[in-house]
Design a protein around this motif. Structure first.
Motif, PDB file in Angstrom:
ATOM      1  N   GLY A 710       0.783  -1.225   0.000  1.00  0.00           N
ATOM      2  CA  GLY A 710       0.000   0.000   0.000  1.00  0.00           C
ATOM      3  C   GLY A 710       0.818   1.280   0.000  1.00  0.00           C
ATOM      4  N   ARG A 711       0.212   2.350   0.614  1.00  0.00           N
ATOM      5  CA  ARG A 711       0.837   3.679   0.571  1.00  0.00           C
ATOM      6  C   ARG A 711       2.225   3.678   1.205  1.00  0.00           C
ATOM      7  N   ASN A 712       2.379   2.965   2.321  1.00  0.00           N
ATOM      8  CA  ASN A 712       3.684   2.954   2.977  1.00  0.00           C
ATOM      9  C   ASN A 712       4.752   2.361   2.066  1.00  0.00           C
ATOM     10  N   GLY A 713       4.394   1.301   1.376  1.00  0.00           N
ATOM     11  CA  GLY A 713       5.347   0.695   0.450  1.00  0.00           C
ATOM     12  C   GLY A 713       5.687   1.624  -0.694  1.00  0.00           C
ATOM     13  N   ILE A 714       4.658   2.292  -1.235  1.00  0.00           N
ATOM     14  CA  ILE A 714       4.904   3.239  -2.328  1.00  0.00           C
ATOM     15  C   ILE A 714       5.863   4.324  -1.875  1.00  0.00           C
ATOM     16  N   ALA A 715       5.654   4.848  -0.669  1.00  0.00           N
ATOM     17  CA  ALA A 715       6.524   5.908  -0.149  1.00  0.00           C
ATOM     18  C   ALA A 715       7.959   5.425  -0.001  1.00  0.00           C
ATOM     19  N   THR A 716       8.122   4.194   0.474  1.00  0.00           N
ATOM     20  CA  THR A 716       9.468   3.644   0.634  1.00  0.00           C
ATOM     21  C   THR A 716      10.176   3.528  -0.710  1.00  0.00           C
ATOM     22  N   LEU A 717       9.468   3.004  -1.689  1.00  0.00           N
ATOM     23  CA  LEU A 717      10.071   2.856  -3.011  1.00  0.00           C
ATOM     24  C   LEU A 717      10.307   4.220  -3.668  1.00  0.00           C
ATOM     25  N   GLU A 718       9.422   5.170  -3.379  1.00  0.00           N
ATOM     26  CA  GLU A 718       9.562   6.493  -3.990  1.00  0.00           C
ATOM     27  C   GLU A 718      10.826   7.195  -3.505  1.00  0.00           C
ATOM     28  N   MET A 719      11.259   6.878  -2.288  1.00  0.00           N
ATOM     29  CA  MET A 719      12.483   7.499  -1.787  1.00  0.00           C
ATOM     30  C   MET A 719      13.676   7.149  -2.669  1.00  0.00           C
ATOM     31  N   MET A 720      13.689   5.944  -3.197  1.00  0.00           N
ATOM     32  CA  MET A 720      14.755   5.565  -4.129  1.00  0.00           C
ATOM     33  C   MET A 720      14.717   6.451  -5.369  1.00  0.00           C
ATOM     34  N   LEU A 721      13.509   6.783  -5.824  1.00  0.00           N
ATOM     35  CA  LEU A 721      13.362   7.610  -7.015  1.00  0.00           C
ATOM     36  C   LEU A 721      13.793   9.047  -6.755  1.00  0.00           C
ATOM     37  N   VAL A 722      13.484   9.558  -5.572  1.00  0.00           N
ATOM     38  CA  VAL A 722      13.874  10.928  -5.230  1.00  0.00           C
ATOM     39  C   VAL A 722      15.384  11.084  -5.324  1.00  0.00           C
ATOM     40  N   ASN A 723      16.104  10.127  -4.764  1.00  0.00           N
ATOM     41  CA  ASN A 723      17.568  10.196  -4.806  1.00  0.00           C
ATOM     42  C   ASN A 723      18.081  10.123  -6.242  1.00  0.00           C
ATOM     43  N   MET A 724      17.457   9.289  -7.053  1.00  0.00           N
ATOM     44  CA  MET A 724      17.897   9.152  -8.443  1.00  0.00           C
ATOM     45  C   MET A 724      17.583  10.412  -9.246  1.00  0.00           C
ATOM     46  N   ARG A 725      16.414  11.031  -8.989  1.00  0.00           N
ATOM     47  CA  ARG A 725      16.063  12.251  -9.710  1.00  0.00           C
ATOM     48  C   ARG A 725      16.975  13.400  -9.319  1.00  0.00           C
ATOM     49  N   GLU A 726      17.242  13.524  -8.016  1.00  0.00           N
ATOM     50  CA  GLU A 726      18.101  14.606  -7.561  1.00  0.00           C
ATOM     51  C   GLU A 726      19.539  14.425  -8.031  1.00  0.00           C
ATOM     52  N   GLY A 727      19.934  13.174  -8.255  1.00  0.00           N
ATOM     53  CA  GLY A 727      21.272  12.910  -8.767  1.00  0.00           C
ATOM     54  C   GLY A 727      21.361  13.021 -10.280  1.00  0.00           C
ATOM     55  N   GLY A 728      20.248  13.395 -10.929  1.00  0.00           N
ATOM     56  CA  GLY A 728      20.244  13.553 -12.379  1.00  0.00           C
ATOM     57  C   GLY A 728      20.264  12.246 -13.131  1.00  0.00           C
ATOM     58  N   MET A 729      19.940  11.139 -12.458  1.00  0.00           N
ATOM     59  CA  MET A 729      19.993   9.829 -13.095  1.00  0.00           C
ATOM     60  C   MET A 729      18.724   9.517 -13.879  1.00  0.00           C
ATOM     61  N   ILE A 730      17.599  10.161 -13.524  1.00  0.00           N
ATOM     62  CA  ILE A 730      16.343   9.905 -14.219  1.00  0.00           C
ATOM     63  C   ILE A 730      15.643  11.231 -14.499  1.00  0.00           C
ATOM     64  N   SER A 731      14.793  11.247 -15.522  1.00  0.00           N
ATOM     65  CA  SER A 731      14.035  12.433 -15.890  1.00  0.00           C
ATOM     66  C   SER A 731      12.740  12.485 -15.091  1.00  0.00           C
ATOM     67  N   ALA A 732      12.021  13.596 -15.248  1.00  0.00           N
ATOM     68  CA  ALA A 732      10.740  13.742 -14.560  1.00  0.00           C
ATOM     69  C   ALA A 732       9.767  12.649 -15.007  1.00  0.00           C
ATOM     70  N   HIS A 733       9.797  12.313 -16.303  1.00  0.00           N
ATOM     71  CA  HIS A 733       8.868  11.278 -16.770  1.00  0.00           C
ATOM     72  C   HIS A 733       9.321   9.893 -16.293  1.00  0.00           C
ATOM     73  N   ASP A 734      10.628   9.653 -16.247  1.00  0.00           N
ATOM     74  CA  ASP A 734      11.111   8.406 -15.652  1.00  0.00           C
ATOM     75  C   ASP A 734      10.558   8.268 -14.237  1.00  0.00           C
ATOM     76  N   TYR A 735      10.582   9.368 -13.509  1.00  0.00           N
ATOM     77  CA  TYR A 735      10.075   9.366 -12.133  1.00  0.00           C
ATOM     78  C   TYR A 735       8.607   8.958 -12.121  1.00  0.00           C
ATOM     79  N   ARG A 736       7.828   9.566 -13.011  1.00  0.00           N
ATOM     80  CA  ARG A 736       6.395   9.269 -13.040  1.00  0.00           C
ATOM     81  C   ARG A 736       6.146   7.804 -13.382  1.00  0.00           C
ATOM     82  N   VAL A 737       6.847   7.309 -14.405  1.00  0.00           N
ATOM     83  CA  VAL A 737       6.654   5.914 -14.815  1.00  0.00           C
ATOM     84  C   VAL A 737       7.036   4.971 -13.675  1.00  0.00           C
ATOM     85  N   SER A 738       8.167   5.239 -13.050  1.00  0.00           N
ATOM     86  CA  SER A 738       8.642   4.357 -11.987  1.00  0.00           C
ATOM     87  C   SER A 738       7.729   4.411 -10.760  1.00  0.00           C
ATOM     88  N   LYS A 739       7.142   5.588 -10.488  1.00  0.00           N
ATOM     89  CA  LYS A 739       6.180   5.631  -9.379  1.00  0.00           C
ATOM     90  C   LYS A 739       4.954   4.787  -9.694  1.00  0.00           C
TER      91      LYS A 739
END
Length: 794
Positions: A710-739
Motif C-alpha cells: 500500500g501507501r507505505n510501500g509506495i513511499a518507501t520505493l519512492e524514496m529511491m526515485l527521489v535520490n535518483m532524480r536529484e542525482g540527475g539519473m532519471i528524468s521527470a517522466h522516468d520518475y512518473r513511470v517508476s512511481k
C-alpha cells in the motif's frame, strides 16, 4: 564400462581458457577444482585467485551468475595434486607447448583416478603426440576436448581421439558435453588445428593476402567481412584483436611447422606488419592496441602506408552493397566475379580460395562436409559454412569458375580441385553429407543423445519436418510431431515477427489453451527460430494511440490480462520453453505458465519502462502475489524485503544475463528448469508437461486476501526515485513511470496490509498503464521505439 557420472571436474591451468572452462562447468552445476602453479610471490594460490577475480570483470561474463564462483575451488600443483583423485574429468588447458604439457602429464598422471577421463584443450597440437606423454594405462582415457573462446557462448567443442582412446568413453563424453555443458560436438581428425581453426585461420590468412594484394584498408575489409557476408560484427581484423594477435600467430605457426608439404604452405606465414605489431607489444584488445587502437571515444585503425593510426570508418562501396543485396546467391556470386571494383574482386577471391581449400582438404581434416560447415558456424560464428555457401550459389557453376581461376593463376594455390567436385551436384543431400575419404554420403550421428534434439541444426540441402498443424490463425500455429510425446502435448508457436504479441496472438494463445484442455494433456509454447517473445507488438498499438482510442487500448490490455490468467489457471499444464529473449509481455507469458523450461542463454525481463509504460499483463500483479507469499513465511510478514529488488529491476528495465540470473531476479521460480543445450529444449519441455500431467495436475487455487504494501510501500520505493532524480539519473517522466511501477507493485494507494483480490491488482496495473498512454512523453517514447528500434529518454 560402468555408468558414466561426472561429479567433479579438475581444470589444469588458470589462464584465459582454463578459467573460463571452469566457469562454464560451474554454470552447469558441476563443482570444479582449478589448478595452476604456485605463485612465486604472495599467497601460493595467487595465480588462480587472480584468474577468478578476472572472471568477475570479464564482459560478456563467463559466469551465468556471480554466485557460480563459489563452486570453483582454488588449488596449486605443489600442494593439491592428490585432489585430482576427486575428479571424474580432468581438462588440461595450459600453454600450447608440447614439452610443457608432457612435463605436466608426467606429474599429474599418478593422481588421476581409475576410470577418470584425462583431456587436453589444445587448439591444434597433435593428440597422438600428446598422448605419448601419458602412461599406457591412461591413454585409453585420453583425448582432445577443444573448447572455443569464450566457452560459455561459443557452441563448438571438437572431440579428438588418440589412437588408443576407448570408443565407448568418447560416446559418453560426447553426451556429457552435449547435454550437461550444452555444446555442439564435432568428432575431429588428429590433424594440425583440427577442423575449425584449420579452415578459420586459412580464411583469415586469405583475407590478409587479398587485403594486401588489392591495397584495401583494415577497416574497409572489416566492413566487407562482417554481417554483409553473414559473419560476426567483429569481422576479421577486429576479431584478431579480440583473440590476441600473439594467439593468432601461434595458431598459424602450428600450420607452418606441420604442413610444409601443403599446397598452401607458402601462405602459412605471419605478415611482416603483424610481426612488427607483436614485437612492439601491440597484441590487440588485451594491450589496448593492435590493428585497432581506442583513443578516447574514437576508434583508430592502423594504416600501413602511413605507418601510423588514422580514424576508422571505411564503408562498403554502393556498387558492392547493391550486389550483396541480391537475394539469389548464384546471381550475387556471378556479379561479384564480373565486377571490376576492388571490393567485389576481394569478396570473390576470399570465397573462391576458401572453397578451393576445403574441397582439397576435406578428406584429410573432416569426416564429412557437414562437419566443416558446422565447425565454421559453431566455432567462428558464420551464418553458413563454406560448403553450404558454395552449394546454395550453384555447385557446378562455381566449381568451373574456381577451376578457371586456378588455371589462370589467380587462386592462392595451383592445386587441382578433386575429381569428386565435378561428379557431384553438391555435398549435402537428404541422405547425408559427402565424406571424401569413403567417397559416399554419411548421415548424422546415431548416438542416443541426439534423439533429444527434435529440431537439430540443418545444413543447406537437408529438409526439416515442420510437424502437423492442428489449428492456426494468422499469427500463431498449434502443431504436433505425431510421436508419443506429441500425441499428448502439442506445441504452440508464434508466426509474428520477433514473436511479438498483438491481439491476434492473444486470441490464439487463449484458443490454444482451450483446445489443449479439451483434447490433450498439456501444451508447450516454443519458437522454432528467433526469440521466444520480444513483448507487445507496438506497431499494432500505435494506430489506436494516434487515434486517441483509449477504450480500444484498454481493451487490448484487458485481453492481455485475460491471456495471462488463462495460462495460469489452465486445466492442463502449460510449459514455456524459452531460448533467447523473453521481454515485456514475453516475460509475462513465462511468469504465468505452469512451468518454464529455459535454456541457460535466456535473457528475460520486464522492460516496459523503456517505452514509458509499466508491465500490465499481470507482471506487477505476480510480483505483488509472490512477495506476499514470501513475506508470509517470515516473522515480520513484510513484503518490502522482496518488493524492493523487484521494483529496482522493473524501474530500470533490467534484463537477466542468463536463465539462472532470472531466478535470482524473481522472474523465474525455483521449480522452473534451466537446461544447457537449447537444441534439447522442446524435448525437455514436452516431457516436463507430461510428467506434471501424470502427477495429477490441478491449476493453482486463486489467492484470497492478498496483503499488499500500500501507501507505505509506495513511499518507501519512492524514496529511491527521489535520490535518483536529484542525482540527475532519471528524468521527470522516468520518475512518473517508476512511481506507477511502485504503485502497481504495492497494490495501489490503499492502507498498508490491506487484503485485495488478484483482480484488484490487475485493475490497478491496467489503469496505470492506460493513464501513462495518455501522456505526451510516453507517446513520444512508443513512436520512437517503433520507428528507430531503440528507447527514447525524455
Amino acid at each position: 564400462m560402468s555408468k558414466f557420472i561426472i561429479r567433479k571436474v579438475g581444470v589444469l591451468g588458470a589462464g584465459v581458457m582454463g578459467a573460463q572452462i571452469a566457469a562454464h562447468c560451474a554454470n552447469a552445476d558441476i563443482p570444479v577444482i582449478l589448478f595452476d602453479l604456485p605463485a612465486k610471490e604472495g599467497h601460493p594460490d595467487g595465480i588462480v585467485r587472480r584468474a577468478l577475480d578476472g572472471l568477475r570483470k570479464l564482459e560478456p561474463s563467463p559466469l551465468a551468475t556471480a554466485s557460480r564462483l563459489e563452486h570453483i575451488e582454488v588449488a596449486n600443483y605443489d600442494r593439491d595434486l592428490a585432489r585430482l583423485g576427486e575428479c571424474d574429468l580432468i581438462i588440461e588447458a595450459i600453454a600450447e607447448k608440447m614439452e610443457w604439457k608432457h612435463a605436466l602429464y608426467e606429474r599429474v598422471a599418478p593422481h588421476v583416478r581409475e576410470h577418470a577421463i584425462f583431456a587436453t584443450n589444445t587448439s591444434g597440437l597433435s593428440i597422438n603426440t600428446l598422448a605419448e606423454g601419458c602412461p599406457e594405462s591412461l591413454r585409453p582415457r585420453f583425448c582432445g576436448v577443444h573448447f572455443f573462446n569464450p566457452p560459455r557462448y561459443m557452441a563448438l567443442v571438437e572431440l579428438i581421439p588418440c589412437r588408443g582412446t576407448h570408443g565407448a568413453l568418447l560416446d559418453r563424453l560426447e553426451r556429457f558435453l552435449t547435454t550437461s555443458l550444452g555444446k555442439s560436438v564435432i568428432r575431429a581428425k588428429d590433424t594440425p588445428n583440427f577442423v575449425a581453426n584449420r579452415v578459420g585461420v586459412f580464411s583469415i590468412l586469405a583475407v590478409m593476402h587479398h587485403t594486401q594484394r588489392l591495397g584495401l584498408g583494415f577497416d574497409e575489409v572489416d566492413a566487407l567481412t562482417g554481417p554483409l557476408i553473414g559473419r560476426p560484427k567483429s569481422a576479421t581484423y577486429r576479431t584478431a584483436d579480440v583473440v590476441g594477435l600473439d594467439t593468432l600467430v601461434h595458431v598459424v605457426k602450428t600450420m607452418t611447422d606441420h604442413l610444409a608439404d601443403d599446397p598452401w604452405a607458402a601462405h602459412y606465414a605471419t605478415p611482416a606488419w603483424l610481426s612488427a605489431l607483436i614485437a612492439k607489444g601491440a597484441l590487440g584488445q588485451k594491450t589496448k592496441a593492435g590493428i585497432y587502437r581506442k583513443e578516447g571515444k574514437q576508434i583508430r585503425v592502423l594504416d600501413l602506408a602511413r605507418q601510423d593510426y588514422r580514424d576508422s570508418g571505411a564503408e562498403v562501396a554502393e556498387e558492392v552493397a547493391a550486389i550483396m543485396k541480391e537475394k539469389d546467391p548464384a546471381a550475387r556470386f556471378a556479379r561479384l566475379r564480373e565486377s571490376s571494383h576492388p571490393q567485389a574482386q576481394f569478396l570473390w577471391a576470399i570465397f573462391r580460395d576458401v572453397f578451393h581449400y576445403v574441397a582439397v582438404h576435406l578428406g584429410s581434416i573432416a569426416h564429412s562436409a557437414r562437419d566443416v560447415d558446422f565447425a565454421m558456424r559453431w566455432g567462428f560464428g558464420w551464418a553458413q559454412g563454406p560448403f553450404e555457401t558454395w552449394q546454395a550459389a550453384g555447385w557446378k557453376t562455381l566449381a568451373e569458375a574456381i577451376r578457371d581461376d586456378i588455371a589462370a593463376g589467380r587462386a592462392m594455390s595451383g592445386a587441382e580441385l578433386p575429381a569428386w567436385v565435378f561428379e557431384l551436384d553438391g555435398v549435402h543431400r537428404a541422405e547425408g553429407s559427402w565424406d571424401a575419404t569413403s567417397a559416399g554420403f554419411v548421415g548424422r550421428s546415431t548416438l542416443p543423445v541426439y534423439q533429444r534434439q527434435l529440431f537439430p541444426e540443418r545444413v543447406f540441402g537437408e529438409v526439416q519436418t515442420q510437424g502437423r498443424t492442428l489449428w492456426e490463425n494468422d499469427e500463431v500455429r498449434m502443431w504436433t510431431l505425431d510421436d508419443e510425446d506429441g500425441r499428448h502435448v502439442p506445441v504452440l508457436s508464434f508466426k509474428s515477427r520477433m514473436s511479438a504479441v498483438g491481439p491476434v496472438v492473444l486470441d490464439g494463445i487463449i484458443e490454444a489453451v482451450h483446445r489443449a484442455e479439451r483434447e490433450h494433456e498439456g501444451l508447450v509454447i516454443w519458437q522454432p527460430a528467433g526469440p521466444f517473445c520480444v513483448g507487445a507488438n507496438l506497431k499494432q498499438i500505435r494506430p489506436l494511440l494516434e487515434a486517441g482510442d483509449f477504450v480500444g487500448l484498454e481493451g487490448i490490455v484487458a485481453k492481455f490480462q485475460q491471456m495471462s490468467q488463462t495460462l495460469k489457471y489452465a486445466q492442463v499444464p502449460v510449459v514455456a520453453a524459452v531460448n533467447g529473449m523473453a521481454l515485456g509481455g514475453g516475460c509475462e507469458i513465462v511468469m504465468h505458465s505452469t512451468r518454464a523450461v529455459c535454456a541457460l542463454e535466456s535473457y528475460i525481463g520486464l522492460v516496459e519502462v523503456g517505452v514509458g509504460l509499466i508491465p500490465a499483463g499481470g507482471g506487477c500483479k505476480e510480483f505483488a502475489i509472490r512477495s506476499a507469499a514470501m513475506a508470509a513465511r517470515t516473522a515480520t510478514n513484510d513484503p518490502m524485503n522482496w518488493l524492493q529488488g523487484a521494483f529496482q529491476n522493473l524501474a530500470m528495465g533490467n534484463v537477466s544475463k542468463s536463465a539462472l540470473n532470472a531466478k535470482e531476479m524473481g522472474l523465474l521460480r525455483e521449480h522452473d528448469e534451466v537446461i544447457m543445450n537449447p537444441n534439447e529444449l522442446l524435448h525437455v519441455a514436452r516431457r516436463t508437461a507430461r510428467a506434471i500431467a501424470n502427477a495429477g495436475y490441478r491449476p493453482p487455487l486463486a489467492p484470497v486476501g492478498i496483503p499488499v504494501a500500500g501507501r507505505n510501500g509506495i513511499a518507501t520505493l519512492e524514496m529511491m526515485l527521489v535520490n535518483m532524480r536529484e542525482g540527475g539519473m532519471i528524468s521527470a517522466h522516468d520518475y512518473r513511470v517508476s512511481k506507477c511501477v511502485a504503485t502497481a507493485l504495492c497494490g495501489g494507494e490503499i492502507d498498508a496490509g490491506s487484503k485485495v483480490s488478484e483482480q484488484w491488482l490487475l485493475d490497478v496495473e491496467r489503469a496505470l498503464f492506460v493513464d501513462l498512454l495518455r501522456t505526451d512523453a510516453t507517446r513520444a517514447r512508443l513512436v520512437h521505439m517503433v520507428e528507430n528500434g531503440k528507447p527514447l529518454r525524455n
